[in-house]
Write a protein that holds these residues in place. Sequence first.
Motif, short mmCIF file in Angstrom:
data_model
loop_
_atom_site.label_atom_id
_atom_site.label_comp_id
_atom_site.label_asym_id
_atom_site.label_seq_id
_atom_site.Cartn_x
_atom_site.Cartn_y
_atom_site.Cartn_z
N ILE A 182 116.11 24.53 5.77
CA ILE A 182 115.53 23.29 5.23
C ILE A 182 116.44 22.11 5.52
O ILE A 182 115.98 21.03 5.92
CB ILE A 182 115.28 23.43 3.72
CG1 ILE A 182 114.13 24.41 3.47
CG2 ILE A 182 114.96 22.07 3.09
CD1 ILE A 182 113.87 24.70 2.01
N CYS A 183 117.74 22.29 5.33
CA CYS A 183 118.70 21.20 5.61
C CYS A 183 118.63 20.78 7.08
O CYS A 183 118.65 19.58 7.39
CB CYS A 183 120.12 21.65 5.26
SG CYS A 183 120.46 21.71 3.49
N GLN A 184 118.55 21.75 7.96
CA GLN A 184 118.44 21.44 9.40
C GLN A 184 117.16 20.65 9.69
O GLN A 184 117.18 19.69 10.46
CB GLN A 184 118.47 22.73 10.21
CG GLN A 184 119.80 23.46 10.18
CD GLN A 184 119.73 24.83 10.84
OE1 GLN A 184 118.64 25.36 11.08
NE2 GLN A 184 120.89 25.42 11.12
N GLN A 185 116.06 21.05 9.07
CA GLN A 185 114.79 20.37 9.29
C GLN A 185 114.82 18.94 8.75
O GLN A 185 114.31 18.01 9.39
CB GLN A 185 113.65 21.15 8.61
CG GLN A 185 113.36 22.49 9.24
CD GLN A 185 112.98 22.36 10.71
OE1 GLN A 185 112.00 21.70 11.05
NE2 GLN A 185 113.77 22.96 11.59
N LEU A 186 115.43 18.75 7.59
CA LEU A 186 115.50 17.41 7.00
C LEU A 186 116.32 16.46 7.87
O LEU A 186 116.02 15.26 7.95
CB LEU A 186 116.09 17.48 5.59
CG LEU A 186 115.21 18.15 4.53
CD1 LEU A 186 115.94 18.22 3.20
CD2 LEU A 186 113.89 17.40 4.35
N GLN A 187 117.36 16.99 8.51
CA GLN A 187 118.17 16.15 9.38
C GLN A 187 117.38 15.72 10.61
O GLN A 187 117.60 14.62 11.14
CB GLN A 187 119.43 16.91 9.80
CG GLN A 187 120.44 17.10 8.67
CD GLN A 187 121.63 17.93 9.10
OE1 GLN A 187 121.67 18.46 10.21
NE2 GLN A 187 122.61 18.07 8.21
N GLU A 188 116.46 16.53 11.05
CA GLU A 188 115.68 16.22 12.25
C GLU A 188 114.47 15.33 11.95
O GLU A 188 113.99 14.61 12.82
CB GLU A 188 115.19 17.51 12.91
CG GLU A 188 116.33 18.39 13.43
CD GLU A 188 115.82 19.73 13.95
OE1 GLU A 188 114.58 19.89 14.01
OE2 GLU A 188 116.65 20.59 14.29
N LEU A 189 113.99 15.40 10.71
CA LEU A 189 112.79 14.65 10.36
C LEU A 189 113.11 13.20 10.07
O LEU A 189 114.16 12.88 9.51
CB LEU A 189 112.11 15.26 9.13
CG LEU A 189 111.51 16.65 9.33
CD1 LEU A 189 111.07 17.22 7.98
CD2 LEU A 189 110.33 16.59 10.28
N ARG A 190 112.22 12.35 10.44
CA ARG A 190 112.36 10.94 10.11
C ARG A 190 112.02 10.72 8.65
O ARG A 190 111.51 11.61 7.97
CB ARG A 190 111.42 10.09 10.98
CG ARG A 190 111.73 10.18 12.46
CD ARG A 190 110.76 9.30 13.22
NE ARG A 190 109.38 9.78 13.05
CZ ARG A 190 108.33 9.14 13.51
NH1 ARG A 190 108.47 8.00 14.15
NH2 ARG A 190 107.11 9.63 13.33
N GLU A 191 112.27 9.47 8.16
CA GLU A 191 111.87 9.12 6.81
C GLU A 191 110.35 9.21 6.73
O GLU A 191 109.65 9.01 7.70
CB GLU A 191 112.33 7.69 6.47
CG GLU A 191 113.84 7.56 6.33
CD GLU A 191 114.38 8.43 5.21
OE1 GLU A 191 113.77 8.46 4.12
OE2 GLU A 191 115.40 9.10 5.43
N PRO A 192 109.82 9.54 5.52
CA PRO A 192 108.37 9.70 5.39
C PRO A 192 107.63 8.42 5.74
O PRO A 192 108.04 7.34 5.34
CB PRO A 192 108.19 10.05 3.90
CG PRO A 192 109.41 9.56 3.23
CD PRO A 192 110.51 9.69 4.24
N VAL A 193 106.56 8.54 6.53
CA VAL A 193 105.76 7.38 6.87
C VAL A 193 104.86 7.04 5.70
O VAL A 193 104.58 7.88 4.85
CB VAL A 193 104.90 7.64 8.13
CG1 VAL A 193 105.77 7.87 9.33
CG2 VAL A 193 103.98 8.84 7.90
N GLN A 194 104.39 5.80 5.65
CA GLN A 194 103.50 5.39 4.59
C GLN A 194 102.15 6.05 4.78
O GLN A 194 101.59 6.01 5.87
CB GLN A 194 103.34 3.87 4.63
CG GLN A 194 102.81 3.27 3.37
CD GLN A 194 102.83 1.76 3.44
OE1 GLN A 194 102.53 1.17 4.46
NE2 GLN A 194 103.20 1.12 2.35
N ILE A 195 101.66 6.69 3.75
CA ILE A 195 100.40 7.42 3.89
C ILE A 195 99.23 6.49 3.59
O ILE A 195 99.39 5.41 3.07
CB ILE A 195 100.35 8.64 2.96
CG1 ILE A 195 100.34 8.20 1.50
CG2 ILE A 195 101.51 9.57 3.22
CD1 ILE A 195 100.02 9.30 0.55
#
Length: 283
Positions: A182-195
Amino acid sequence: EPGKSLNLRLELKLLADVGLVGLPNAGKSTFLRAVSNARPKVADYPFTTLNPSLGIVKPEGLSAFCMADIPGLIEGAHEGAGLGTQFLRHIERTRLLLHLVDVSQLDMENIASNYDVIMSELREFSQELADKPVVVAANKMDLPDSRELFPEFKEALEARGVKVFAVSGATSEGVDDLLKYICQQLQELREPVQIAGNEEEKLYEFLEAYQIEMLSEGHWVVTGPEIERLVAMTDFTSDEAIAVFRRKLKKLGFIEDLTQLDAGEDDVFTIGEMEFAYREFFI
């Protein structure tokens, strides 16, 4: 000064990195207690959790992140069943969803049915929510039935491209590997886009202090909450108040704007319930 009244409806949405979802009694609260500082109520019956919980997860040697646990979802949650719509909004701003599945309760004839129910509800509530990255935690692996059913469950979901981990919230089996991933995935993901549900929200809106319009030859009207409030609050029987009024008009830039108008000395300017001759602003 004339008062104003309005009705406000405030809606709280939790802000977390990871949203914890699953059917009732999937072991979400036990899992959150095992991995974070949160202490949600735990009991051996469905709907133990009635309110969303936040926990800070601090894996050893890795970056900490925030996890939100919402009450268990049931079929029809997107329409409000089991207060589903009240809970689903709390995970709209997460970057990743952790889907806990009680492997011991799987249907042998449809091994992925529990997973499909939740994903269907997320999709019906918001396609953007359903499109978030999902990691599945096959929970309660400390039970004999779970170990027997897990291989087939994992194969069915990985065939769909879903990452599956075998864990036990009760014994912490497999938890470290899951948190690392999960930590690895969070580092790769951008900030949440506006829904979509939030696209039209406006946090700030600039309001001009005033607007000047010509109604007819020699008659102008000045509107704007700030300048109308200034006129309403000024005591025009007091020389001192009038002097303060003029200073504030100058500070607003109103006097300078007047000089740019093609107005005569006897032109009338209406502001709120008061009327002023053009020349009065320059005395």
